[in-house]
Design a protein around this motif. Structure first.
Motif, mmCIF file in Angstrom:
data_model
loop_
_atom_site.group_PDB
_atom_site.id
_atom_site.type_symbol
_atom_site.label_atom_id
_atom_site.label_comp_id
_atom_site.label_asym_id
_atom_site.label_seq_id
_atom_site.Cartn_x
_atom_site.Cartn_y
_atom_site.Cartn_z
ATOM 1 N N UNK A 1 -5.802 -23.053 -21.069
ATOM 2 C CA UNK A 1 -6.125 -24.591 -20.972
ATOM 3 C C UNK A 1 -5.196 -25.033 -19.552
ATOM 4 N N UNK A 2 -4.116 -24.623 -19.450
ATOM 5 C CA UNK A 2 -3.345 -24.808 -18.221
ATOM 6 C C UNK A 2 -4.152 -24.523 -16.879
ATOM 7 N N UNK A 3 -4.690 -23.220 -16.644
ATOM 8 C CA UNK A 3 -5.451 -22.643 -15.791
ATOM 9 C C UNK A 3 -6.767 -23.640 -15.510
ATOM 10 N N UNK A 4 -7.250 -23.995 -16.739
ATOM 11 C CA UNK A 4 -8.295 -24.934 -16.403
ATOM 12 C C UNK A 4 -8.025 -26.253 -15.780
ATOM 13 N N UNK A 5 -6.811 -26.851 -16.401
ATOM 14 C CA UNK A 5 -6.383 -28.255 -15.746
ATOM 15 C C UNK A 5 -6.195 -27.887 -14.238
ATOM 16 N N UNK A 6 -5.196 -26.715 -13.791
ATOM 17 C CA UNK A 6 -4.967 -26.709 -12.527
ATOM 18 C C UNK A 6 -6.154 -26.435 -11.550
ATOM 19 N N UNK A 7 -6.969 -25.786 -12.207
ATOM 20 C CA UNK A 7 -8.267 -25.786 -11.466
ATOM 21 C C UNK A 7 -9.367 -27.059 -11.281
ATOM 22 N N UNK A 8 -9.165 -27.861 -12.345
ATOM 23 C CA UNK A 8 -9.693 -28.864 -12.341
ATOM 24 C C UNK A 8 -9.301 -30.025 -11.405
ATOM 25 N N UNK A 9 -7.829 -29.957 -11.142
ATOM 26 C CA UNK A 9 -7.416 -30.911 -10.215
ATOM 27 C C UNK A 9 -7.329 -30.104 -8.660
ATOM 28 N N UNK A 10 -7.586 -28.913 -8.637
ATOM 29 C CA UNK A 10 -7.924 -28.373 -7.435
ATOM 30 C C UNK A 10 -6.282 -27.920 -6.769
ATOM 31 N N UNK A 11 -5.322 -27.572 -7.753
ATOM 32 C CA UNK A 11 -3.963 -27.002 -7.089
ATOM 33 C C UNK A 11 -4.138 -25.652 -6.621
ATOM 34 N N UNK A 12 -3.805 -25.388 -5.198
ATOM 35 C CA UNK A 12 -4.091 -24.214 -4.817
ATOM 36 C C UNK A 12 -3.428 -23.051 -5.383
ATOM 37 N N UNK A 13 -4.031 -22.021 -5.471
ATOM 38 C CA UNK A 13 -3.589 -20.682 -6.064
ATOM 39 C C UNK A 13 -2.165 -20.298 -5.685
#
Length: 121
Positions: A30-42
């Motif tokens: 779920x956290x990875x999805x949120x970070x992907x959704x907001x476009x936070x760089x890897x």
């Protein structure tokens, strides 16, 4: 003393931040999805667990160093301003935006009020 100035509130929020640090460190789905959704760089993602763990320690400092705890709530306010901005920029109207906005308000008020005085019994 109000709930927002109570040292136990700071301690409870520290536990929450520590748990979030672990979850971010493990990059649970779920956290990875949120970070992907907001476009936070890897390359920025490994910083999050460190920041959250440091904030947990800062919140726990309320028992010995209330000024540091207040500084921590001010930095968490900045953190959540950025979180809300990332959600808005990504047009991510999700529970994550509501959570970030709620924490922004919570830490903002806690910064203004500061921790309560130590009662000497």
């Amino acid at each position: 003393m109000s709930l927002l100035t109570d040292r136990r509130t700071y301690a409870a929020l520290a536990v929450l931040q520590a748990g979030d640090a672990v979850a971010c460190g493990l990059q649970i789905p779920p956290i990875k999805k949120v970070l992907d959704d907001v476009g936070l760089a890897e390359h920025l993602r490994p910083v999050l667990p460190v920041v959250k763990a440091a904030s947990a320690l800062g919140l726990l400092s309320v028992f010995r160093f209330p000024g540091l705890a207040r500084f921590t709530t001010s930095m968490l306010t900045v953190y959540f301003v950025l979180a809300v901005a990332f959600h808005v920029k990504a047009k991510d109207v999700s529970p994550g935006l509501l959570a970030a906005s709620s924490f922004l308000a919570l830490y903002g008020v806690m910064t203004v009020k500061g921790p309560g005085a130590v009662s000497r019994r």
